[in-house]
Enzyme design. Sequence first.
Site, PDB file in Angstrom:
ATOM      1  N   ASP A  59      -8.971 -13.945  -4.558  1.00  0.00           N
ATOM      2  CA  ASP A  59      -7.580 -13.946  -4.140  1.00  0.00           C
ATOM      3  C   ASP A  59      -6.694 -13.544  -5.319  1.00  0.00           C
ATOM      4  OD1 ASP A  59      -4.962 -14.884  -3.264  1.00  0.00           O
ATOM      5  OD2 ASP A  59      -6.107 -15.884  -1.673  1.00  0.00           O
ATOM      6  N   SER A 125       7.847  -1.647   3.839  1.00  0.00           N
ATOM      7  CA  SER A 125       7.844  -1.348   5.272  1.00  0.00           C
ATOM      8  C   SER A 125       9.214  -0.866   5.726  1.00  0.00           C
ATOM      9  CB  SER A 125       7.481  -2.629   6.027  1.00  0.00           C
ATOM     10  OG  SER A 125       7.779  -2.505   7.397  1.00  0.00           O
ATOM     11  N   TYR A 150       8.123 -12.243   7.378  1.00  0.00           N
ATOM     12  CA  TYR A 150       7.323 -11.098   6.919  1.00  0.00           C
ATOM     13  C   TYR A 150       8.248 -10.031   6.335  1.00  0.00           C
ATOM     14  CZ  TYR A 150       5.335  -6.448   7.384  1.00  0.00           C
ATOM     15  OH  TYR A 150       4.983  -5.147   7.146  1.00  0.00           O
ATOM     16  N   LYS A 154       8.970  -8.407   2.275  1.00  0.00           N
ATOM     17  CA  LYS A 154       8.983  -6.995   1.848  1.00  0.00           C
ATOM     18  C   LYS A 154      10.274  -6.695   1.068  1.00  0.00           C
ATOM     19  CE  LYS A 154       4.992  -5.984   3.348  1.00  0.00           C
ATOM     20  NZ  LYS A 154       3.914  -5.920   2.341  1.00  0.00           N
ATOM     21  N   PHE A 178       6.127   3.522   7.915  1.00  0.00           N
ATOM     22  CA  PHE A 178       6.616   3.405   9.290  1.00  0.00           C
ATOM     23  C   PHE A 178       5.486   2.750  10.108  1.00  0.00           C
ATOM     24  CE2 PHE A 178      10.997   4.785   9.426  1.00  0.00           C
ATOM     25  CZ  PHE A 178      11.163   4.928   8.064  1.00  0.00           C
TER      26      PHE A 178
END
Length: 334
Positions: A59, A125, A150, A154, A178
Amino acid sequence: MKKILVTGGLGYIGSHTVVELQAADYDVVVIDNLNNSKQSVKNRIEEISGQSFELCIGDVNDSEMLKSLFIKHAFEGVIHFAAHKAVGESVENPILYYQNNISGLISVLSTMEKFKVSNLVFSSSCTVYGAAADLPVTENTVIQQAESPYGTTKILGEDIINDFAKHKAFKSILLRYFNPVGAHPSAKIGELPLGIPNNLIPFVTQTAAGIRNELTVFGDDYSTEDGTCVRDYIHVVDLAKAHVKALSYCDEMHLKVDVFNVGTGKGNSVLEVINTFEKVNGLKLNYRIGPRRGGDIEQIYADTTKVNDLLGWSAQYGIADMMKHAWAWQQELE
Ligand code: UD1
């Protein structure tokens, strides 16, 4: 041979990127915690590329493990994919998302600083644009308050990288993806579905395969040509290639941090996607029109001028290829 660390390199976009990095003669080391991937993906990547790579199962939040990798290898750069990506899950469990996505990035950045490794490519994103007023969106389109944790990870990720780079010998490219879809044309790697898919394309292919009874089109009363939502779908192999371009651009760029949209520049509606899927694969899909899905934006697609001009990258695959390759991969999964 330049050595690159790819975090989350067995995941959907990561695995395709490892293939493209190897094709471009990079020496790749992957760290992946197998949270949303399988160890067998390593063999699949090596079958495609004909080259092996080192895999560390671990991790990125484990800074000691990360440190040991940086001691062992002299990395020239890092591509950081390792993160959670399910919008709905992030709403249910925000702490999981902040902990994994934000702490993971901080762990990567502080290890890079310690070992004086300067080039980072970060997975962002188009979600950062929210429901943009003007289309297509350019990299200068205003960033909006995210609709989900989420999305917040970003936006925060981009901010953290910008702050970090300011006073360090450090460069980074932020790629705003995208809608990544499709699979490798060999059908050896693709997206591994976990439970009931939320995203359109895995739901389409699972419906075609009989795993799901019916696909629901979320709303046909939007102000678009056929009333269904419009997105900029980008083939995962094209997206992977953008990462290779970004890595080499990191070396030559004058800015500390630069950001690029990665899409085709073309919007497709949900019904166009379904019709194309049916046509290229000679199938009938069982679908019905249902109500809108909460939180969906009407339409978004990219202005790709900057990525075309500065990275020298443009999408090669169209929506027909994306649908063909997504179906070939689904059949491989059964
Ligand atoms: C979402 C995220 C995006 C993320 C991406 C991962 C938001 C606003 N968007 O994009 O940040 O990067 O997933 O790929 O958080 N649809 C149906 N029926 C279905 C499933 C989807 O009609 O069963 C429609 C949706 O309404 C939408 C389109 O298909 O118009 C694409 O949906 P989806 O694949 O879930 O992606 P996004 O919501 O665009």
